[in-house]
Scaffold this active site. Structure first.
Site, mmCIF file in Angstrom:
data_model
loop_
_atom_site.group_PDB
_atom_site.id
_atom_site.type_symbol
_atom_site.label_atom_id
_atom_site.label_comp_id
_atom_site.label_asym_id
_atom_site.label_seq_id
_atom_site.Cartn_x
_atom_site.Cartn_y
_atom_site.Cartn_z
ATOM 1 N N CYS A 211 88.993 89.864 -23.608
ATOM 2 C CA CYS A 211 89.202 90.591 -22.359
ATOM 3 C C CYS A 211 89.003 89.693 -21.138
ATOM 4 O O CYS A 211 89.333 90.072 -20.021
ATOM 5 C CB CYS A 211 88.279 91.800 -22.279
ATOM 6 S SG CYS A 211 86.574 91.401 -21.911
ATOM 7 N N LYS B 281 91.816 99.407 -27.344
ATOM 8 C CA LYS B 281 91.775 98.190 -26.539
ATOM 9 C C LYS B 281 90.386 97.557 -26.524
ATOM 10 O O LYS B 281 90.241 96.388 -26.177
ATOM 11 C CB LYS B 281 92.241 98.461 -25.107
ATOM 12 C CG LYS B 281 91.334 99.328 -24.263
ATOM 13 C CD LYS B 281 91.918 99.555 -22.878
ATOM 14 C CE LYS B 281 91.038 100.430 -22.011
ATOM 15 N NZ LYS B 281 89.735 99.837 -21.707
ATOM 16 N N ASP B 282 89.360 98.311 -26.929
ATOM 17 C CA ASP B 282 87.999 97.781 -26.978
ATOM 18 C C ASP B 282 87.640 97.216 -28.347
ATOM 19 O O ASP B 282 86.517 96.735 -28.543
ATOM 20 C CB ASP B 282 86.977 98.879 -26.627
ATOM 21 C CG ASP B 282 87.064 99.314 -25.177
ATOM 22 O OD1 ASP B 282 87.551 98.517 -24.348
ATOM 23 O OD2 ASP B 282 86.647 100.446 -24.872
ATOM 24 N N SER C 157 79.509 107.911 -23.491
ATOM 25 C CA SER C 157 80.095 108.212 -22.190
ATOM 26 C C SER C 157 80.885 109.514 -22.233
ATOM 27 O O SER C 157 81.290 109.989 -23.303
ATOM 28 C CB SER C 157 81.023 107.072 -21.746
ATOM 29 O OG SER C 157 82.194 107.039 -22.547
ATOM 30 N N ARG D 14 83.311 104.849 -11.187
ATOM 31 C CA ARG D 14 84.343 104.005 -10.581
ATOM 32 C C ARG D 14 85.163 104.788 -9.563
ATOM 33 O O ARG D 14 85.446 104.290 -8.469
ATOM 34 C CB ARG D 14 85.250 103.430 -11.674
ATOM 35 C CG ARG D 14 84.525 102.479 -12.611
ATOM 36 C CD ARG D 14 85.478 101.870 -13.629
ATOM 37 N NE ARG D 14 84.749 101.105 -14.639
ATOM 38 C CZ ARG D 14 85.210 100.016 -15.226
ATOM 39 N NH1 ARG D 14 86.408 99.557 -14.911
ATOM 40 N NH2 ARG D 14 84.503 99.384 -16.131
ATOM 41 N N ARG E 202 80.588 106.232 -28.710
ATOM 42 C CA ARG E 202 79.755 105.918 -27.554
ATOM 43 C C ARG E 202 79.394 107.229 -26.845
ATOM 44 O O ARG E 202 80.012 108.267 -27.073
ATOM 45 C CB ARG E 202 80.491 104.998 -26.593
ATOM 46 C CG ARG E 202 80.770 103.604 -27.141
ATOM 47 C CD ARG E 202 81.631 102.823 -26.152
ATOM 48 N NE ARG E 202 80.990 102.715 -24.846
ATOM 49 C CZ ARG E 202 81.632 102.503 -23.703
ATOM 50 N NH1 ARG E 202 82.947 102.396 -23.675
ATOM 51 N NH2 ARG E 202 80.964 102.401 -22.568
ATOM 52 N N ARG F 189 92.738 91.046 -16.432
ATOM 53 C CA ARG F 189 94.169 91.323 -16.597
ATOM 54 C C ARG F 189 94.704 92.145 -15.429
ATOM 55 O O ARG F 189 95.754 91.829 -14.851
ATOM 56 C CB ARG F 189 94.394 92.089 -17.918
ATOM 57 C CG ARG F 189 95.828 92.600 -18.113
ATOM 58 C CD ARG F 189 95.907 93.578 -19.278
ATOM 59 N NE ARG F 189 95.058 94.745 -19.086
ATOM 60 C CZ ARG F 189 95.393 95.822 -18.380
ATOM 61 N NH1 ARG F 189 96.568 95.878 -17.766
ATOM 62 N NH2 ARG F 189 94.560 96.837 -18.256
ATOM 63 N N ARG F 190 93.990 93.203 -15.078
ATOM 64 C CA ARG F 190 94.425 94.030 -13.952
ATOM 65 C C ARG F 190 94.339 93.255 -12.646
ATOM 66 O O ARG F 190 95.243 93.323 -11.811
ATOM 67 C CB ARG F 190 93.568 95.299 -13.867
ATOM 68 C CG ARG F 190 93.843 96.306 -14.973
ATOM 69 C CD ARG F 190 92.877 97.479 -14.920
ATOM 70 N NE ARG F 190 93.148 98.445 -15.975
ATOM 71 C CZ ARG F 190 92.219 99.179 -16.578
ATOM 72 N NH1 ARG F 190 90.954 99.052 -16.223
ATOM 73 N NH2 ARG F 190 92.545 100.028 -17.526
ATOM 74 N N ARG G 69 81.890 97.916 -12.445
ATOM 75 C CA ARG G 69 81.567 98.431 -13.775
ATOM 76 C C ARG G 69 81.158 99.878 -13.622
ATOM 77 O O ARG G 69 81.103 100.423 -12.544
ATOM 78 C CB ARG G 69 80.446 97.620 -14.406
ATOM 79 C CG ARG G 69 80.914 96.258 -14.915
ATOM 80 C CD ARG G 69 80.208 95.833 -16.181
ATOM 81 N NE ARG G 69 80.224 96.834 -17.218
ATOM 82 C CZ ARG G 69 79.290 96.929 -18.165
ATOM 83 N NH1 ARG G 69 78.264 96.113 -18.153
ATOM 84 N NH2 ARG G 69 79.382 97.849 -19.088
ATOM 85 N N SER H 230 88.608 94.346 -14.911
ATOM 86 C CA SER H 230 89.515 93.695 -15.848
ATOM 87 C C SER H 230 90.217 92.502 -15.219
ATOM 88 O O SER H 230 90.968 92.661 -14.256
ATOM 89 C CB SER H 230 90.567 94.703 -16.328
ATOM 90 O OG SER H 230 91.695 94.067 -16.874
#
Length: 333
Positions: free
Chosen positions: A262, A85-86, A17, A157, A15, A133-134, A151, A131
């Site tokens: 996710c 994780k992605d 980024s 962020r 990617r 989860r977070r 996002r 997330s």
């Protein structure tokens, strides 16, 4: 890339980024040093980089992986570098997870204004994360917090919190800036782009279990290119870390059995200690009011043993009512 021939240049896909390019550059340097070949980094634009809205509503982690996987299959690149994780747990015909390098810090990190810890945040403080989860685990620890869905890349962020070291001056970062009290990000990502100075507190596993595979990288290539007779296959095998692979295999097997993406608040972390592999997992309700956390271990230090550990712990979670806490397709309901 033919396994019996020397390739002039190995093309490594990533990617675009800052984080993705940074971690891909680091692993490419290792691959070229080990393999003795030249390499070129190729940027691939993914749906996750283009689409807007909550990640959990865009197809989950697969939005980052699909375009990279397609680029490997059609020959535009020879290796794709993913944040593990992605990477969806389902295998893709023709592709192999050829290497999982040594895992970086798996923890989540709180980055807050004025250096305030999670326990010290005032009631009603706004904390940003994309997330579930977070968010769920934050609310389990601090139900009085206000969680804001965010996002953007790491710098964007971090820019939502005023005064963090390394932030651009107010008004320079596009979009909202300085409007949150804290954000939670992966420690590994912050480390890879040199932003650990923004961390107020590393969140330990008893407070926040990470996403399966968090902190690890996945190097995916065409199945034929894993042949150790070829340059690329040898280099990939050399950077693969056995203990990291065992750990993430258990975590991903648990995730696959739960059939949780996710959008499901599931955390899992495995580690090897001596002759045992330990796995801990948690499933939470989205609002953090209910959770189920279990541990299990095995002395089967093989990929099969790690996979069975993940499946068995997932079965115990389901038997304990995990499907009543989160929308888990693996429950069979």
């Amino acid at each position: 890339m033919a396994t019996s021939e020397r390739s002039a240049t190995v093309k490594v896909g990533t990617r675009g980024s800052r984080l993705a390019l940074g971690q891909t550059g680091q692993i490419t340097d290792v691959l070229t040093a080990v393999g003795g070949f030249a390499a070129e980094i190729v940027t691939v634009r993914t749906d996750g980089d283009v689409l807007t809205g909550p990640l959990s509503q865009m197809g989950g982690t697969g939005v980052f992986a699909a375009a990279l996987r397609a680029a490997v299959l059609d020959g535009r690149v020879d290796v794709a570098v993913h944040s593990l994780k992605d990477l969806p747990t389902a295998a893709v015909p023709g592709l192999a997870l050829a290497a999982v390098p040594v895992r970086a810090d798996s923890r989540d990190a709180l980055c807050s204004r004025d250096g305030v810890t999670l326990a010290g945040l005032p009631a009603g403080a706004t904390v940003g994360t994309g997330s579930p989860r977070r968010a769920a685990q934050l609310l389990a620890a601090r139900p009085d917090l206000s969680i804001v869905d965010i996002r953007g890349n790491v710098d964007t962020r971090l820019g939502r919190v005023a005064g963090l070291p390394g932030n651009a001056p107010a008004g320079v970062v596009p979009g909202k800036t300085g409007d949150l009290d804290a954000v939670v990000l992966a420690a590994a990502g912050l480390s890879r782009i040199g932003r650990l100075n923004a961390v107020t507190e590393f969140l330990e596993a008893d407070v926040m279990l990470p996403a399966p595979g968090q902190g690890a990288l996945a190097l995916e290539c065409r199945t034929a290119d894993t042949d150790p007779a070829g340059e690329l296959g040898r280099a990939l095998a050399a950077v693969d870390d056995a203990d990291t692979r065992l750990s993430v295999t258990a975590e991903r097997a648990l995730l696959a059995r739960l059939e949780a993406g996710c959008a499901a608040p599931v955390g899992a972390l495995a580690h090897r200690k001596g002759s045992m592999l330990y796995l801990e997992a948690v499933v939470c309700s989205l609002d953090g009011t209910r959770s189920l956390r279990l541990k299990k271990a095995t002395d089967g230090l093989t990929n099969v043993g790690a996979t069975l550990l993940g499946i068995e712990l997932a079965e115990e979670l389901l038997a304990g009512g995990a499907a009543d806490l989160a929308d888990l397709a693996g429950s069979g309901k």
